[in-house]
Design an enzyme around this catalytic site. Structure first.
Site, PDB file in Angstrom:
ATOM      1  N   GLU A  92      52.983  41.203  44.329  1.00 30.47           N
ATOM      2  CA  GLU A  92      51.551  41.416  44.528  1.00 30.47           C
ATOM      3  C   GLU A  92      51.250  41.374  46.017  1.00 30.47           C
ATOM      4  O   GLU A  92      51.765  40.488  46.701  1.00 30.47           O
ATOM      5  CB  GLU A  92      50.716  40.342  43.824  1.00 30.47           C
ATOM      6  CG  GLU A  92      49.230  40.666  43.890  1.00 30.47           C
ATOM      7  CD  GLU A  92      48.360  39.659  43.109  1.00 30.47           C
ATOM      8  OE1 GLU A  92      48.888  38.654  42.599  1.00 30.47           O
ATOM      9  OE2 GLU A  92      47.160  39.901  43.035  1.00 30.47           O
TER      10      GLU A  92
ATOM     11  N   ALA B 214      51.009  30.520  44.825  1.00 28.65           N
ATOM     12  CA  ALA B 214      51.897  30.812  43.713  1.00 28.65           C
ATOM     13  C   ALA B 214      51.574  32.187  43.160  1.00 28.65           C
ATOM     14  O   ALA B 214      50.571  32.786  43.521  1.00 28.65           O
ATOM     15  CB  ALA B 214      51.741  29.765  42.603  1.00 28.65           C
TER      16      ALA B 214
ATOM     17  N   GLU C 268      51.691  34.754  39.519  1.00 30.10           N
ATOM     18  CA  GLU C 268      51.669  34.710  38.057  1.00 30.10           C
ATOM     19  C   GLU C 268      52.579  35.728  37.370  1.00 30.10           C
ATOM     20  O   GLU C 268      52.291  36.134  36.231  1.00 30.10           O
ATOM     21  CB  GLU C 268      50.230  34.950  37.586  1.00 30.10           C
ATOM     22  CG  GLU C 268      49.677  36.380  37.825  1.00 30.10           C
ATOM     23  CD  GLU C 268      48.885  36.572  39.106  1.00 30.10           C
ATOM     24  OE1 GLU C 268      49.109  35.792  40.059  1.00 30.10           O
ATOM     25  OE2 GLU C 268      48.065  37.508  39.169  1.00 30.10           O
TER      26      GLU C 268
ATOM     27  N   HIS D  34      46.168  27.555  37.097  1.00 27.02           N
ATOM     28  CA  HIS D  34      45.685  28.866  37.557  1.00 27.02           C
ATOM     29  C   HIS D  34      46.683  29.969  37.191  1.00 27.02           C
ATOM     30  O   HIS D  34      46.311  30.979  36.586  1.00 27.02           O
ATOM     31  CB  HIS D  34      45.454  28.812  39.068  1.00 27.02           C
ATOM     32  CG  HIS D  34      44.994  30.096  39.678  1.00 27.02           C
ATOM     33  ND1 HIS D  34      43.676  30.357  39.959  1.00 27.02           N
ATOM     34  CD2 HIS D  34      45.673  31.208  40.057  1.00 27.02           C
ATOM     35  CE1 HIS D  34      43.565  31.565  40.473  1.00 27.02           C
ATOM     36  NE2 HIS D  34      44.768  32.106  40.549  1.00 27.02           N
ATOM     37  N   GLU D  35      47.931  29.760  37.548  1.00 25.03           N
ATOM     38  CA  GLU D  35      48.928  30.809  37.294  1.00 25.03           C
ATOM     39  C   GLU D  35      49.156  30.981  35.798  1.00 25.03           C
ATOM     40  O   GLU D  35      49.302  32.098  35.309  1.00 25.03           O
ATOM     41  CB  GLU D  35      50.243  30.507  38.014  1.00 25.03           C
ATOM     42  CG  GLU D  35      50.120  30.262  39.521  1.00 25.03           C
ATOM     43  CD  GLU D  35      49.338  31.317  40.285  1.00 25.03           C
ATOM     44  OE1 GLU D  35      49.339  32.487  39.859  1.00 25.03           O
ATOM     45  OE2 GLU D  35      48.704  30.962  41.303  1.00 25.03           O
TER      46      GLU D  35
ATOM     47  N   HIS E 122      46.442  33.036  34.242  1.00 21.95           N
ATOM     48  CA  HIS E 122      46.555  34.465  34.528  1.00 21.95           C
ATOM     49  C   HIS E 122      47.271  35.226  33.402  1.00 21.95           C
ATOM     50  O   HIS E 122      47.130  36.443  33.301  1.00 21.95           O
ATOM     51  CB  HIS E 122      47.355  34.699  35.815  1.00 21.95           C
ATOM     52  CG  HIS E 122      46.521  34.775  37.062  1.00 21.95           C
ATOM     53  ND1 HIS E 122      45.364  35.499  37.145  1.00 21.95           N
ATOM     54  CD2 HIS E 122      46.707  34.242  38.304  1.00 21.95           C
ATOM     55  CE1 HIS E 122      44.865  35.406  38.381  1.00 21.95           C
ATOM     56  NE2 HIS E 122      45.656  34.647  39.103  1.00 21.95           N
TER      57      HIS E 122
ATOM     58  N   GLU F 292      40.998  37.205  39.743  1.00 22.66           N
ATOM     59  CA  GLU F 292      41.039  35.994  40.571  1.00 22.66           C
ATOM     60  C   GLU F 292      39.772  35.145  40.441  1.00 22.66           C
ATOM     61  O   GLU F 292      39.843  33.930  40.301  1.00 22.66           O
ATOM     62  CB  GLU F 292      41.320  36.348  42.032  1.00 22.66           C
ATOM     63  CG  GLU F 292      42.712  36.950  42.271  1.00 22.66           C
ATOM     64  CD  GLU F 292      43.858  36.084  41.769  1.00 22.66           C
ATOM     65  OE1 GLU F 292      43.650  34.898  41.459  1.00 22.66           O
ATOM     66  OE2 GLU F 292      44.984  36.618  41.658  1.00 22.66           O
TER      67      GLU F 292
HETATM   68  N1  TRP Z   1      47.964  36.320  42.393  1.00 19.34           N
HETATM   69  C1  TRP Z   1      48.254  35.185  43.233  1.00 19.34           C
HETATM   70  C2  TRP Z   1      47.287  34.111  42.802  1.00 19.34           C
HETATM   71  O1  TRP Z   1      47.454  33.510  41.807  1.00 19.34           O
HETATM   72  C3  TRP Z   1      48.054  35.497  44.684  1.00 19.34           C
HETATM   73  C4  TRP Z   1      49.269  35.754  45.508  1.00 19.34           C
HETATM   74  C5  TRP Z   1      50.435  35.098  45.479  1.00 19.34           C
HETATM   75  C6  TRP Z   1      49.397  36.706  46.552  1.00 19.34           C
HETATM   76  N2  TRP Z   1      51.255  35.562  46.460  1.00 19.34           N
HETATM   77  C7  TRP Z   1      50.654  36.548  47.119  1.00 19.34           C
HETATM   78  C8  TRP Z   1      48.568  37.655  47.080  1.00 19.34           C
HETATM   79  C9  TRP Z   1      51.091  37.326  48.198  1.00 19.34           C
HETATM   80  C10 TRP Z   1      48.979  38.445  48.150  1.00 19.34           C
HETATM   81  C11 TRP Z   1      50.238  38.271  48.704  1.00 19.34           C
HETATM   82  O2  TRP Z   1      46.250  33.912  43.321  1.00 19.34           O
HETATM   83 ZN    ZN Z   2      45.258  33.988  41.059  1.00 20.92          ZN
END
Ligand code: TRP
Ligand code: ZN
Length: 886
Positions: free
Chosen positions: A128, A269, A271, A304-305, A308, A327
Site C-alpha cells: 500500500e 502496520a 492489513e 485497527h489492522e 480492516h 481508514e
Molecule cells: N493501511 C495502513 C493502515 O492501517 C497504512 C500503511 C501501512 C501505509 N504502511 C504504509 C500507508 C505505507 C502508506 C505507506 O493504516
Molecule cells: Zn488503517
C-alpha cells in the site's frame, strides 16, 4: 526519483479499468543479490468498459528489469511493447488472454521500504498504496481485484519460514539447500493487500473460535529474541476478534490469521489479507520494555489492522481518493474498541487533544485537503491526520446523528451490499441513508470541504418568557483551492446546567415535552438559533460534549464558569475541556505578560482548581491526571494567531513551577501513595493501573521542578527499583529535564547499557533526550546522531530523534538563528534519496512557517527553497515542498 514533471491526479478523471485480472499466480525466487519474480496474469476486457474495441494494455511497473514477457504463450520481443520507467504498454489481440512476465528486482538494496525489501535478515513487503508496481508489472489500482496464488522459494537455513496471504497449500525442498512454499488466497483482493515474508522467525500460536464455531489459527511471528514480548498483542487480537463479532456482527473468514513484526517499517502496520505486517513497535510489549502508552498502542493497532479485514479488505476502496472510506471508518472502529477495553472518557480526551493539536494544524496549513481529496501528486502524502483522524470524526458524527442502532443497521447494509467490491465514500453514506431513511446530502460536505469550521455561540436569557436561546454561527476558513465553503451539518451534543450543576430538562420551543438533560441538536445553517423553554433561571451551557463535531467552538465563558463546569458537568469530557479552556486563558495571559516584559502573575484560580482535584480522593485517578496536564506547547502554538515560541515556553514553564510550589504537599501525597502501590503490585496492563501510574508520573514531573533533594531521591529510587518501563522512562525523562547533571548522565548511561540490544527501548532513550527543552537541544541531538544505535535507514530511529526534536522540542527547534531548520532540511535532503515517504513526513514542521514571526518565516522558507533546489526530488518531497511555498 522523478524524471518527468510530476503529474497531478484528479478524482474527476476516474475511469474504471479497461482490463481486469481474474487470477494472479506469482513465483518469487529469493536470492542474496537479487530476486526473480514470475507473474502469470489471467486477464480479460472489463465488461463494464467493453465497447467492441481493444485498447492498449498499460501496466504499472517501476524499477523492474524485464527478463521475459509472453502473451498466451507467444514470446514478445522489444518491438511488441513500449517500456518507460513507470509503465509497460502492449496491444492485446483478444478479449481475454494470459500474460506471463519475469522480472529481476533488488530487495537487498531497497531503502525506500516500499515493494519487496529486507528488514534486517528478513524479506518482507509493503504494497500500500502503490508498492506492488515495484514487484511486478501489474494493474496496480485497488479496483482491480484478483485471486492470488503465491510460491516463495529461498535458502532453507536462512529463511525457514515462508509466508504469503491466505492458506498454505503445498511446500517442499529443492536442490542446493533451498525450499519453497505455496499459498493460496481464496478472496479476491487488490494488489495493495499482497504480502510476502521470508525469514528466520519464531511464532506464538493460539486458536480463536468464531461465533459460528470455526477454529482459526492465530500466529504472531517475530525474530527469536522477541518471542517473550508477544503475549499482549495476542491477547489484543483475540479481544478484537470477539469485539468485532459482538459490536458489528463481523466474523473472520480464513482459517489462519498471521501477524509478522519487522523493525524497518514506514508506518504503524499494514492489513494485508491474512498476513498483517507490523512495525515491531506496534506488536512487541512487555512490562520491562514497553510503557503503558506503548501497550495501549499495540492493542489499538492490532485491533485497527484486524478490523480492516472487513472495513478495507472485504469491502475495499475504488480509488485512492476514497482512502478515508477504509481508514476513517477503521480508526473510528479501533477508537470505540479501545474505549470499551479501557476508559472511554480518557480515550476520548487523548484523541481530541491529538486531533486539535495536530489535525487542526494540518487543516490550517498548506497541505490542507478534504477527507476525500480532489487531487494529489503522490498518494503516500495523503495518509494524513485528515484522512485518518478527521475521517474518523466524520464517521463518529454519523454515529451520533443516527444513534448506535441506526448506525449498526447502516454498517450491516454496507457490508452486505458491497462485500467483494471496491467502493466509494458515497456508497458508505448511501448505505447509512438507505438503512435509516435519512438524507445525508448536506452532511457529505464533510467529505468534500477542507478546513476546521468555527462555531461561535451566543446566549440570550429571557426571565419573563422563561426561555434560553443559543445562537450558533458557523464559518470555515479558506483552504488551498477552496475559497468559499457552504454550511456543514454540525451535531452539537449539549446540556444546560442549573445553579446546583444539574442538567436541566431540555425542551425546545414547539416540542410537547422535555427530551432528557443531554441531547444532540443539528446546526445546519450559517446562523441558527435554538430556543429552550421552561427555563426559570439563567443556566450555564455545556456545549459540544465529547467533541461531538470536529470544530473550534467559542463561547464567552468566564473563569469562574469554567471552574464550575470542571466540577459539575455531567459529561466527563467536558469537565476536562473546561479545565483546558481555563488553563488556556491563564496561559495566554502569562504569554501576554511575557511579551510585554512584565513580571508573570498566575491567576490563582487555576491553583485552586488543581488543589481541589488533588485533594478529592473520590475522583477517577485517570481524570485527575488528564486534568492536571496543561495544554501542550504545540496546542498553544496551534491556537495562536502568530506563535511566540519563547513566550509560550516561558509561560507554560512558569505555570508548571507555580503548580509545583503551591501544591507540593498534595502532589507528594499522591505520588507517594501511588508509588507505594506500584512497589507492592506487579505490573498489570489494565485501565485502572494505567490511571494510577499516569497520576503518579505526572505528580513526579511537577515535584521534580522543585529541585528538592527528597524528590531527586524519590526519582532515583523509582528509576532503579521499578519493574516496568512506564515508571523507569518517566524517571529518566524528569532527570533529563532537570539540572542534576551527574545523576542525569549516570541514569542515561546505565539505561543505554542495560537496553543497548533492544532497539525499541533505545528509540525511547533517543526520544527522551530529543524532547528535552533545556538549552543546547540541537547540539545534543546532533551528537546523538553519531551514536552507534542510530541510523537514518530505520524510520523508527528517524522519528525517535529527528521527529521528536522537530515536533516536541519547539523552543530548540525554532531557535532564532534557524539552526534547527537547517538541521531538519539537511536530513530531509539525505532522506529524500533513501526513503521518500519518511523524508516527506519529517518535513511537516517546516510547512507550518506561516504560524511564526517574520524572521522565522524567512528562515523556514529559505530551507524549503534549499530543499527544492537540492537536486532530484522524489514526488513525495516535491509535492509537500512546492505546496508549502505556493
Ligand atoms: N493501511 C495502513 C493502515 O492501517 C497504512 C500503511 C501501512 C501505509 N504502511 C504504509 C500507508 C505505507 C502508506 C505507506 O493504516
Ligand atoms: Zn488503517
Amino acid at each position: 526519483m522523478r524524471t518527468e514533471q510530476p503529474k497531478v491526479i484528479h478524482l474527476k478523471d476516474y475511469q474504471a479499468p479497461d482490463y481486469l485480472i481474474d487470477e494472479t499466480t506469482l513465483t518469487f525466487e529469493l536470492h542474496e543479490d537479487h530476486t526473480l519474480v514470475h507473474a502469470q496474469l489471467v486477464m480479460r476486457r472489463n465488461p463494464e468498459r467493453a465497447d467492441g474495441s481493444l485498447p492498449a494494455l498499460v501496466l504499472d511497473g517501476q524499477q523492474l528489469e524485464l527478463l521475459a514477457l509472453s502473451m498466451d504463450d507467444r514470446e514478445l520481443g522489444t518491438a511488441d511493447y513500449q517500456l518507460t520507467d513507470s509503465h509497460l504498454t502492449l496491444q492485446p489481440v483478444s478479449d481475454s488472454f494470459t500474460l506471463d512476465s519475469t522480472v529481476r528486482i533488488h530487495p537487498e538494496s531497497n531503502t525506500a521500504l516500499e515493494g519487496l525489501y529486507k528488514s534486517g535478515s528478513m524479506f518482507c513487503t509493503q504494497c500500500e498504496a502503490e508498492g506492488f508496481r515495484k514487484i511486478t508489472y501489474y494493474l496496480d489500482r485497488p479496483d482491480v481485484m484478483s485471486r492470488f496464488t503465491t510460491t516463495v522459494s529461498a535458502e532453507q537455513h536462512r529463511y525457514p519460514v515462508l509466508l504469503s496471504n491466505g492458506n498454505p497449500v503445498a511446500s517442499g525442498a529443492e536442490e542446493g539447500g533451498r525450499h519453497w512454499a505455496t499459498w493460496e488466497d481464496p478472496f479476491k483482493k487488490p494488489a495493495y493487500l499482497f504480502a510476502l515474508v521470508a525469514g528466520d522467525l519464531w511464532c506464538v500460536e493460539d486458536v480463536f473460535t468464531t461465533m459460528s464455531q470455526r477454529e482459526v489459527t492465530l500466529r504472531i511471528y517475530v525474530e527469536p529474541e522477541n518471542i517473550d514480548k508477544v503475549q499482549h498483542a495476542m491477547d489484543s487480537l483475540k479481544k478484537s476478534m470477539r469485539w468485532d463479532e459482538e459490536v458489528y456482527g463481523r466474523e473472520y473468514d480464513l482459517d489462519i490469521f498471521m501477524i509478522v513484526a519487522v523493525n524497518d517499517f514506514n508506518m504503524g502496520a499494514m492489513e494485508n489479507k491474512g498476513l498483517n505486517i507490523f512495525n515491531s513497535s506496534c506488536v512487541l510489549a512487555r512490562a520491562e520494555t514497553a510503557t503503558d502508552a506503548a501497550h495501549q498502542r499495540v492493542e489499538a493497532v492490532v485491533a485497527h489492522e484486524y478490523f480492516h479485514n472487513w472495513s478495507g479488505n472485504r469491502v475495499t476502496c475504488r480509488d485512492w481518493f476514497q482512502l478515508s472510506l477504509k481508514e476513517g471508518f477503521t480508526v473510528f472502529r479501533d477508537a470505540e474498541f479501545s474505549a470499551d477495553m479501557n476508559s472511554r472518557t480518557v480515550k476520548r480526551i487523548e484523541d481530541v487533544a491529538f486531533l486539535r493539536t495536530n489535525q487542526f494544524a494540518e487543516d490550517a496549513g498548506p497541505m490542507a485537503h478534504p477527507v476525500r481529496p480532489d487531487s494529489f501528486i503522490e498518494i503516500s502524502n495523503f495518509y494524513t491526520l485528515t484522512v485518518y483522524e478527521k475521517g474518523s470524526e466524520v464517521v463518529r458524527m454519523i454515529h451520533t446523528l443516527l444513534g448506535a442502532e441506526g448506525f449498526r443497521k447502516g454498517t450491516d447494509l454496507y457490508f452486505e451490499r458491497h462485500d467483494g467490491q471496491a467502493v466509494t465514500c458515497d456508497d458508505f453514506v448511501k448505505a447509512m441513508e438507505d438503512a435509516n431513511g435519512v438524507d445525508l446530502t448536506q452532511f457529505k460536505r464533510w467529505y468534500s470541504q477542507a478546513g476546521t469550521p468555527r462555531l461561535a455561540v451566543e446566549e440570550a436569557f429571557d426571565a419573563t418568557a422563561r426561555t434560553y436561546s443559543l445562537t450558533f454561527r458557523q464559518s470555515c476558513p479558506a483552504t488551498p483551492g477552496q475559497a468559499e465553503k457552504l454550511p456543514f451539518v454540525i451535531p452539537v451534543e449539549l446540556g444546560l446546567l442549573d445553579a446546583a450543576g444539574n442538567d436541566l430538562p431540555l425542551r425546545l420551543a414547539g416540542e410537547g415535552e422535555a427530551l432528557g438533560g443531554n441531547r444532540v441538536i443539528s446546526v445546519t445553517e450559517a446562523e441558527q438559533t435554538f430556543t429552550f423553554v421552561d427555563i426559570a433561571e439563567k443556566p450555564l451551557p455545556s456545549l459540544l460534549r465529547g467533541l461531538s463535531a470536529p470544530v473550534k467552538l467559542s463561547f464567552p465563558y468566564g473563569r469562574d464558569q469554567l471552574m464550575f463546569l470542571m466540577q459539575h458537568d455531567s459529561d466527563g469530557f467536558n469537565r476536562w475541556d473546561a479545565g483546558q479552556q481555563l488553563s488556556v486563558q491563564v496561559l495566554q495571559e502569562l504569554i501576554g505578560q511575557h511579551q510585554r516584559g512584565e513580571a508573570l502573575v498566575l491567576d490563582t484560580r487555576l491553583l485552586d482548581a488543581f488543589r481541589s482535584l488533588l485533594e478529592d480522593e473520590s475522583l477517577d485517578q485517570a481524570m485527575v491526571a488528564e486534568m492536571l496536564s496543561l495544554p501542550s506547547e504545540a496546542y498553544l502554538t496551534e491556537i495562536s494567531e502568530v506563535a511566540d515560541v519563547d513566550a509560550i515556553h516561558a509561560a507554560r514553564e512558569f505555570a508548571r513551577r507555580s503548580i509545583s510550589d503551591a501544591l507540593f504537599p498534595q502532589l507528594l501525597a499522591r505520588y507517594q501513595a501511588n508509588r507505594a502501590l506500584s512497589r507492592e503490585t506487579p505490573y498489570v496492563a489494565s485501565a485502572e493501573h494505567f490511571a494510577r501510574r499516569t497520576l503518579q508520573n505526572i505528580a513526579l514531573s511537577y515535584l521534580m521542578l522543585s529541585g528538592k533533594a527528597e524528590v531527586l531521591q524519590a526519582c532515583l529510587e523509582q528509576f532503579e527499583a521499578c519493574d516496568n518501563m512506564t515508571e523507569r522512562l518517566t524517571a529518566l525523562s524528569v532527570l533529563v529535564n532537570s539540572g542534576f547533571e551527574d545523576e542525569k548522565a549516570r541514569a542515561l548511561a546505565s539505561f543505554a547499557d542495560h537496553f543497548k540490544d533492544n532497539p525499541l527501548v533505545m528509540d525511547q532513550w533517543f526520544s527522551v533526550q530529543a524532547g528535552s527543552t533545556l538549552p543546547g537541544g540541537l547540539e545534543r541531538v546532533q551528537a546523538l546522531m553519531g551514536h552507534k544505535a542510530f541510523t537514518l535507514k530505520n524510520p523508527n530511529k528517524v522519528r525517535a530523534l529527528i521527529g521528536a526534536f522537530a515536533n516536541q522540542n519547539l523552543v530548540n527547534f525554532h531557535r532564532a538563528d534557524g539552526a534547527g531548520y537547517r538541521f531538519l532540511a539537511d536530513h530531509v535532503i539525505t532522506l529524500n534519496a533513501l526513503n521518500p515517504q519518511i523524508a516527506s513526513r519529517q518535513l511537516a514542521p517546516l510547512t507550518r512557517w506561516r504560524k511564526y514571526d517574520e524572521a522565522r518565516q524567512t528562515l523556514m522558507r529559505a530551507e524549503l527553497e534549499r530543499i527544492l533546489a537540492s537536486g532530484e526530488l522524489s514526488s513525495d518531497v516535491y509535492e509537500v515542498v512546492s505546496k508549502s511555498l505556493a
